[in-house]
Design an enzyme around this catalytic site. Structure first.
Site, PDB file in Angstrom:
ATOM      1  N   HIS A   1     -10.264  -5.166  -3.341  1.00 17.47           N
ATOM      2  CA  HIS A   1      -8.937  -5.399  -2.776  1.00 17.47           C
ATOM      3  C   HIS A   1      -9.071  -5.776  -1.316  1.00 17.47           C
ATOM      4  O   HIS A   1      -9.982  -5.321  -0.629  1.00 17.47           O
ATOM      5  CB  HIS A   1      -8.044  -4.151  -2.911  1.00 17.47           C
ATOM      6  CG  HIS A   1      -8.644  -2.902  -2.358  1.00 17.47           C
ATOM      7  ND1 HIS A   1      -9.577  -2.156  -3.035  1.00 17.47           N
ATOM      8  CD2 HIS A   1      -8.461  -2.266  -1.172  1.00 17.47           C
ATOM      9  CE1 HIS A   1      -9.940  -1.111  -2.303  1.00 17.47           C
ATOM     10  NE2 HIS A   1      -9.280  -1.157  -1.158  1.00 17.47           N
TER      11      HIS A   1
ATOM     12  N   ASN B   1     -12.809  -3.169   2.706  1.00 17.38           N
ATOM     13  CA  ASN B   1     -13.777  -2.073   2.771  1.00 17.38           C
ATOM     14  C   ASN B   1     -14.694  -2.172   1.552  1.00 17.38           C
ATOM     15  O   ASN B   1     -14.219  -2.357   0.426  1.00 17.38           O
ATOM     16  CB  ASN B   1     -13.055  -0.730   2.765  1.00 17.38           C
ATOM     17  CG  ASN B   1     -12.184  -0.544   3.995  1.00 17.38           C
ATOM     18  OD1 ASN B   1     -12.549  -0.956   5.090  1.00 17.38           O
ATOM     19  ND2 ASN B   1     -11.017   0.060   3.820  1.00 17.38           N
TER      20      ASN B   1
ATOM     21  N   GLN C   1     -14.827   2.427   1.306  1.00 17.59           N
ATOM     22  CA  GLN C   1     -14.017   2.014   0.156  1.00 17.59           C
ATOM     23  C   GLN C   1     -13.681   3.232  -0.706  1.00 17.59           C
ATOM     24  O   GLN C   1     -14.573   3.953  -1.152  1.00 17.59           O
ATOM     25  CB  GLN C   1     -14.790   0.982  -0.684  1.00 17.59           C
ATOM     26  CG  GLN C   1     -13.974   0.447  -1.854  1.00 17.59           C
ATOM     27  CD  GLN C   1     -14.744  -0.573  -2.683  1.00 17.59           C
ATOM     28  OE1 GLN C   1     -15.905  -0.888  -2.393  1.00 17.59           O
ATOM     29  NE2 GLN C   1     -14.106  -1.073  -3.724  1.00 17.59           N
TER      30      GLN C   1
ATOM     31  N   ASP D   1       0.852  -1.191   0.000  1.00 15.31           N
ATOM     32  CA  ASP D   1       0.000   0.000   0.000  1.00 15.31           C
ATOM     33  C   ASP D   1       0.887   1.240   0.000  1.00 15.31           C
ATOM     34  O   ASP D   1       1.902   1.305   0.696  1.00 15.31           O
ATOM     35  CB  ASP D   1      -0.912  -0.008   1.237  1.00 15.31           C
ATOM     36  CG  ASP D   1      -2.053   0.981   1.108  1.00 15.31           C
ATOM     37  OD1 ASP D   1      -3.208   0.555   0.967  1.00 15.31           O
ATOM     38  OD2 ASP D   1      -1.786   2.212   1.152  1.00 15.31           O
ATOM     39  N   ILE D   2       0.463   2.224  -0.776  1.00 17.83           N
ATOM     40  CA  ILE D   2       1.268   3.445  -0.918  1.00 17.83           C
ATOM     41  C   ILE D   2       1.265   4.287   0.365  1.00 17.83           C
ATOM     42  O   ILE D   2       2.203   5.054   0.601  1.00 17.83           O
ATOM     43  CB  ILE D   2       0.762   4.229  -2.153  1.00 17.83           C
ATOM     44  CG1 ILE D   2       1.852   5.088  -2.756  1.00 17.83           C
ATOM     45  CG2 ILE D   2      -0.481   5.030  -1.863  1.00 17.83           C
ATOM     46  CD1 ILE D   2       1.506   5.620  -4.142  1.00 17.83           C
TER      47      ILE D   2
HETATM   48  P1  AMP Z   1      -9.821   1.506   0.476  1.00 17.75           P
HETATM   49  O1  AMP Z   1     -10.195   2.634   1.354  1.00 17.75           O
HETATM   50  O2  AMP Z   1     -10.066   0.163   1.119  1.00 17.75           O
HETATM   51  O3  AMP Z   1     -10.449   1.618  -0.902  1.00 17.75           O
HETATM   52  O4  AMP Z   1      -8.264   1.569   0.336  1.00 17.75           O
HETATM   53  C1  AMP Z   1      -7.579   1.931  -0.821  1.00 17.75           C
HETATM   54  C2  AMP Z   1      -6.111   1.806  -0.496  1.00 17.75           C
HETATM   55  O5  AMP Z   1      -5.392   1.892  -1.705  1.00 17.75           O
HETATM   56  C3  AMP Z   1      -5.580   2.903   0.431  1.00 17.75           C
HETATM   57  O6  AMP Z   1      -5.002   2.295   1.595  1.00 17.75           O
HETATM   58  C4  AMP Z   1      -4.525   3.614  -0.420  1.00 17.75           C
HETATM   59  O7  AMP Z   1      -3.397   4.022   0.312  1.00 17.75           O
HETATM   60  C5  AMP Z   1      -4.179   2.542  -1.447  1.00 17.75           C
HETATM   61  N1  AMP Z   1      -3.681   3.037  -2.728  1.00 17.75           N
HETATM   62  C6  AMP Z   1      -4.245   3.965  -3.522  1.00 17.75           C
HETATM   63  N2  AMP Z   1      -3.521   4.146  -4.627  1.00 17.75           N
HETATM   64  C7  AMP Z   1      -2.471   3.295  -4.551  1.00 17.75           C
HETATM   65  C8  AMP Z   1      -1.352   2.999  -5.397  1.00 17.75           C
HETATM   66  N3  AMP Z   1      -1.163   3.620  -6.561  1.00 17.75           N
HETATM   67  N4  AMP Z   1      -0.469   2.061  -4.981  1.00 17.75           N
HETATM   68  C9  AMP Z   1      -0.640   1.437  -3.800  1.00 17.75           C
HETATM   69  N5  AMP Z   1      -1.670   1.649  -2.966  1.00 17.75           N
HETATM   70  C10 AMP Z   1      -2.565   2.579  -3.326  1.00 17.75           C
END
Ligand code: AMP
Ligand code: ZN
Length: 115
Positions: free
Chosen positions: A102, A89, A96, A33-34
């Site tokens: 994911h 989520n 989400q 995760d970023i």
């Molecule tokens: P959610 O709230 O469950 O939809 O979480 C989305 C997750 O994706 C968050 O924890 C973000 O930090 C992660 N995220 C968004 N863009 C990227 C990316 N390009 N690479 C890695 N993680 C990401």
């Protein structure tokens, strides 16, 4: 639909934007995760674009089983031996933010930033 051109995770699947991948096979990809909430924070996603867990159909059952089953293997591989947390989520009230299914897998010594 197999891919959504506006979906950031479909772009990771297609190699159009970079990700720190820790696993990939014909069906699944996992990457860091970023914005990690914990010392180890990876996301496991299907290659196919499924918007959320609310959008799965019985045909996805095997895929979902593989996705969940990958979590303990990855945690071992990443040196997490003291338990971990899995989070999916779903939808607006589920918090989400990225509309491509994911699973968060979080581990490592506490305290964590979140989760
Ligand atoms: P959610 O709230 O469950 O939809 O979480 C989305 C997750 O994706 C968050 O924890 C973000 O930090 C992660 N995220 C968004 N863009 C990227 C990316 N390009 N690479 C890695 N993680 C990401
Ligand atoms: Zn997508």
């Amino acid at each position: 639909m197999n891919a959504d051109p506006d979906c950031i995770f479909c772009k990771i699947v297609a190699g159009q934007i970079p990700a720190k991948k820790v696993f990939e096979d014909e069906e699944l990809i996992a990457f860091h995760d970023i914005h990690p909430w914990a010392p180890v924070h990876v996301l496991i996603i299907p290659r196919v674009h499924i918007a959320s867990l609310a959008d799965v159909v019985p045909d996805h059952d095997a895929l979902l089983g593989r996705l969940l089953g990958l979590a303990p293997r990855l945690m071992k591989q990443l040196g997490v031996h003291n338990g971990f947390r899995t989070v999916v989520n779903t939808g607006r009230d589920g918090g989400q933010e990225v509309q491509h299914l994911h699973m968060h897998v979080l581990g490592g010594p506490r305290p964590w930033l979140r989760g």
